[in-house]
Scaffold this motif. Structure first.
Motif, mmCIF file in Angstrom:
data_model
loop_
_atom_site.group_PDB
_atom_site.id
_atom_site.type_symbol
_atom_site.label_atom_id
_atom_site.label_comp_id
_atom_site.label_asym_id
_atom_site.label_seq_id
_atom_site.Cartn_x
_atom_site.Cartn_y
_atom_site.Cartn_z
ATOM 1 N N GLY A 67 0.749 -1.009 0.063
ATOM 2 C CA GLY A 67 -0.277 0.114 -0.384
ATOM 3 C C GLY A 67 0.908 1.643 0.255
ATOM 4 O O GLY A 67 1.649 1.260 -0.315
ATOM 5 N N THR A 68 0.512 2.285 0.942
ATOM 6 C CA THR A 68 0.885 2.994 0.715
ATOM 7 C C THR A 68 2.370 3.010 1.986
ATOM 8 O O THR A 68 3.641 3.982 2.562
ATOM 9 C CB THR A 68 0.262 4.448 1.454
ATOM 10 O OG1 THR A 68 -0.254 4.432 2.283
ATOM 11 C CG2 THR A 68 -0.865 4.673 0.353
ATOM 12 N N GLY A 69 2.727 1.852 2.769
ATOM 13 C CA GLY A 69 3.317 1.987 3.636
ATOM 14 C C GLY A 69 4.532 1.054 3.059
ATOM 15 O O GLY A 69 4.353 0.189 2.043
ATOM 16 N N VAL A 70 5.411 0.229 4.021
ATOM 17 C CA VAL A 70 6.750 -0.329 3.950
ATOM 18 C C VAL A 70 6.829 -1.312 5.432
ATOM 19 O O VAL A 70 6.434 -1.024 5.954
ATOM 20 C CB VAL A 70 7.696 -0.385 3.523
ATOM 21 C CG1 VAL A 70 8.999 -0.933 3.484
ATOM 22 C CG2 VAL A 70 8.239 0.627 2.504
ATOM 23 N N ILE A 71 6.874 -3.018 5.045
ATOM 24 C CA ILE A 71 6.429 -3.855 5.706
ATOM 25 C C ILE A 71 7.929 -2.881 6.671
ATOM 26 O O ILE A 71 8.883 -3.753 6.302
ATOM 27 C CB ILE A 71 6.154 -4.814 5.230
ATOM 28 C CG1 ILE A 71 5.476 -5.645 4.448
ATOM 29 C CG2 ILE A 71 6.477 -6.599 6.234
ATOM 30 C CD1 ILE A 71 3.629 -5.998 4.421
ATOM 31 N N GLU A 72 7.625 -3.846 8.026
ATOM 32 C CA GLU A 72 8.290 -3.060 8.866
ATOM 33 C C GLU A 72 8.810 -4.778 9.687
ATOM 34 O O GLU A 72 10.021 -4.542 10.068
ATOM 35 C CB GLU A 72 8.292 -2.464 10.569
ATOM 36 C CG GLU A 72 7.822 -0.989 8.967
ATOM 37 C CD GLU A 72 7.111 0.233 10.155
ATOM 38 O OE1 GLU A 72 6.826 0.082 11.404
ATOM 39 O OE2 GLU A 72 7.248 1.359 10.244
ATOM 40 N N GLU A 73 7.813 -5.547 9.531
ATOM 41 C CA GLU A 73 8.117 -6.740 10.376
ATOM 42 C C GLU A 73 8.161 -7.431 9.276
ATOM 43 O O GLU A 73 8.656 -7.534 8.408
ATOM 44 C CB GLU A 73 6.582 -7.345 10.559
ATOM 45 C CG GLU A 73 5.627 -6.646 11.544
ATOM 46 C CD GLU A 73 5.166 -5.021 11.478
ATOM 47 O OE1 GLU A 73 4.560 -4.570 12.050
ATOM 48 O OE2 GLU A 73 5.017 -4.629 10.158
ATOM 49 N N ASP A 74 9.658 -8.365 10.729
ATOM 50 C CA ASP A 74 9.836 -9.810 9.787
ATOM 51 C C ASP A 74 8.422 -11.138 9.265
ATOM 52 O O ASP A 74 8.149 -11.414 10.609
ATOM 53 C CB ASP A 74 11.144 -10.578 10.829
ATOM 54 C CG ASP A 74 12.233 -9.850 10.718
ATOM 55 O OD1 ASP A 74 12.764 -9.268 9.693
ATOM 56 O OD2 ASP A 74 13.171 -10.085 11.553
ATOM 57 N N LEU A 75 8.410 -11.236 8.190
ATOM 58 C CA LEU A 75 7.276 -12.023 7.625
ATOM 59 C C LEU A 75 7.763 -13.217 7.422
ATOM 60 O O LEU A 75 8.989 -13.214 6.312
ATOM 61 C CB LEU A 75 6.562 -11.392 6.910
ATOM 62 C CG LEU A 75 5.800 -9.872 7.598
ATOM 63 C CD1 LEU A 75 4.202 -9.685 6.345
ATOM 64 C CD2 LEU A 75 4.935 -10.447 9.415
ATOM 65 N N PRO A 76 7.098 -14.430 7.623
ATOM 66 C CA PRO A 76 7.890 -15.482 6.763
ATOM 67 C C PRO A 76 7.221 -15.727 4.984
ATOM 68 O O PRO A 76 6.816 -14.922 4.546
ATOM 69 C CB PRO A 76 6.631 -16.580 6.956
ATOM 70 C CG PRO A 76 5.699 -16.226 8.093
ATOM 71 C CD PRO A 76 6.304 -15.149 8.668
ATOM 72 N N GLU A 85 -2.946 -3.871 7.804
ATOM 73 C CA GLU A 85 -3.055 -3.122 9.564
ATOM 74 C C GLU A 85 -3.775 -4.158 10.117
ATOM 75 O O GLU A 85 -3.160 -4.283 10.711
ATOM 76 C CB GLU A 85 -4.303 -1.663 9.133
ATOM 77 C CG GLU A 85 -5.002 -1.609 10.898
ATOM 78 C CD GLU A 85 -6.256 -0.457 10.436
ATOM 79 O OE1 GLU A 85 -6.980 -0.882 11.159
ATOM 80 O OE2 GLU A 85 -6.049 -0.133 9.621
ATOM 81 N N LEU A 86 -4.434 -5.340 8.987
ATOM 82 C CA LEU A 86 -4.949 -6.342 9.712
ATOM 83 C C LEU A 86 -3.562 -7.611 10.677
ATOM 84 O O LEU A 86 -3.397 -8.085 11.564
ATOM 85 C CB LEU A 86 -5.651 -7.113 8.622
ATOM 86 C CG LEU A 86 -6.632 -6.351 8.355
ATOM 87 C CD1 LEU A 86 -7.918 -7.249 7.676
ATOM 88 C CD2 LEU A 86 -7.782 -6.805 9.624
ATOM 89 N N ILE A 87 -2.289 -7.474 9.402
ATOM 90 C CA ILE A 87 -1.529 -8.601 9.748
ATOM 91 C C ILE A 87 -1.011 -7.215 11.210
ATOM 92 O O ILE A 87 -0.140 -8.429 11.905
ATOM 93 C CB ILE A 87 0.084 -7.662 8.546
ATOM 94 C CG1 ILE A 87 -0.699 -8.639 7.548
ATOM 95 C CG2 ILE A 87 1.313 -8.750 9.341
ATOM 96 C CD1 ILE A 87 0.167 -8.852 6.110
ATOM 97 N N LYS A 88 -0.625 -6.119 11.737
ATOM 98 C CA LYS A 88 -0.488 -5.895 12.217
ATOM 99 C C LYS A 88 -1.288 -6.213 13.899
ATOM 100 O O LYS A 88 -0.245 -6.584 15.006
ATOM 101 C CB LYS A 88 -0.185 -4.266 12.704
ATOM 102 C CG LYS A 88 0.934 -3.856 11.666
ATOM 103 C CD LYS A 88 1.023 -2.257 12.402
ATOM 104 C CE LYS A 88 1.917 -1.619 10.566
ATOM 105 N NZ LYS A 88 1.879 -0.176 10.647
#
Length: 232
Positions: A131-140, A215-218
């Motif tokens: 989206g308009t952001g960048v993933i900050e979390e370590d996701l598999p 947001e749902l992932i967070k």
């Protein structure tokens, strides 16, 4: 009569691209010999045809709303199959359903996907844009689930929907794939293939829908693990 499958088809092409919509419908008919099926078309313009039931879209509610409405209130099939109007089904949906019934015996969620051409798509990972952001979390490396085929009791497990109801057009496959992976049942696409008839994707809502999924992932990582999560 027992209904094997309800094809769910939200569309805005009845007037703009009737030839594309007709190819999509013809593909369903051509590959559904020996299957009891219905095609639920959700659109503002009336659509008629063999085994077609038209449900009128009131205003501009979007395809995600259409998929969920058709699955929860209108579908009579044991399974629902989500198709978009610019794609052509190439093989019998029964291949996908039989695969779910024979190999997903230990899975809680009886859902798989139709198989588009090309490589499997995955949820963006740390440092990649969503989206308009960048993933900050370590996701598999999580596979998404495009064009899901869902047994009706699994629709109920999802809270009476296929895709998250806060979405409008995009990214439902991302959230669905993420959720299944986190529940220990990674998404599987195939063996029923589909191909694109013409590129008619509407990108207007892509960023906002992807922002909702991020947001749902967070929320999920924070311990709110419902599929049909009500966001604040």
């Amino acid at each position: 009569m027992t209904m094997d499958v309800s094809f769910l088809l939200p569309t805005a092409r009845a007037n703009e691209h009737p030839d594309v919509l007709r190819q999509c419908l013809d593909g369903i008919h051509r590959t559904s010999a020996g299957i009891n099926y219905e095609i639920l078309v959700y659109s503002r313009e009336e659509v008629e045809g063999h085994n077609v039931r038209w449900i009128e879209e009131d205003g501009v509610r979007g395809p995600i709303h259409g998929f969920n409405l058709l699955a929860s209130q209108y579908a009579r099939g044991d399974y629902v199959a989500c198709l978009t109007d610019d794609h052509l089904i190439l093989e019998s949906i029964k291949l996908c359903i039989d695969n779910i019934e024979s190999t997903f015996t230990d899975r809680k969620y009886k859902v798989a996907g139709l198989r588009p051409p090309g490589a499997t798509c995955h949820v963006p990972q740390r440092g990649q844009r969503m989206g308009t952001g960048v993933i900050e979390e370590d996701l598999p490396r999580i596979p998404i689930l495009r064009f899901p085929v869902v047994r009706k009791d699994t629709v109920e497990l999802f809270g009476g929907c296929v895709f998250h109801p806060d979405l409008f057009y995009h990214a439902g496959d991302i959230w669905l794939g993420y959720y299944l992976y986190m529940k220990g049942e990674p998404a599987v696409e195939g063996p029923t293939g589909i191909s694109q008839i013409r590129h008619l994707k509407n990108a207007d809502y892509e960023a906002s829908d992807c922002d909702i999924v991020y947001e749902l992932i967070k929320h999920y990582l924070a311990g709110q693990t419902q599929y049909n999560l009500e966001r604040n």
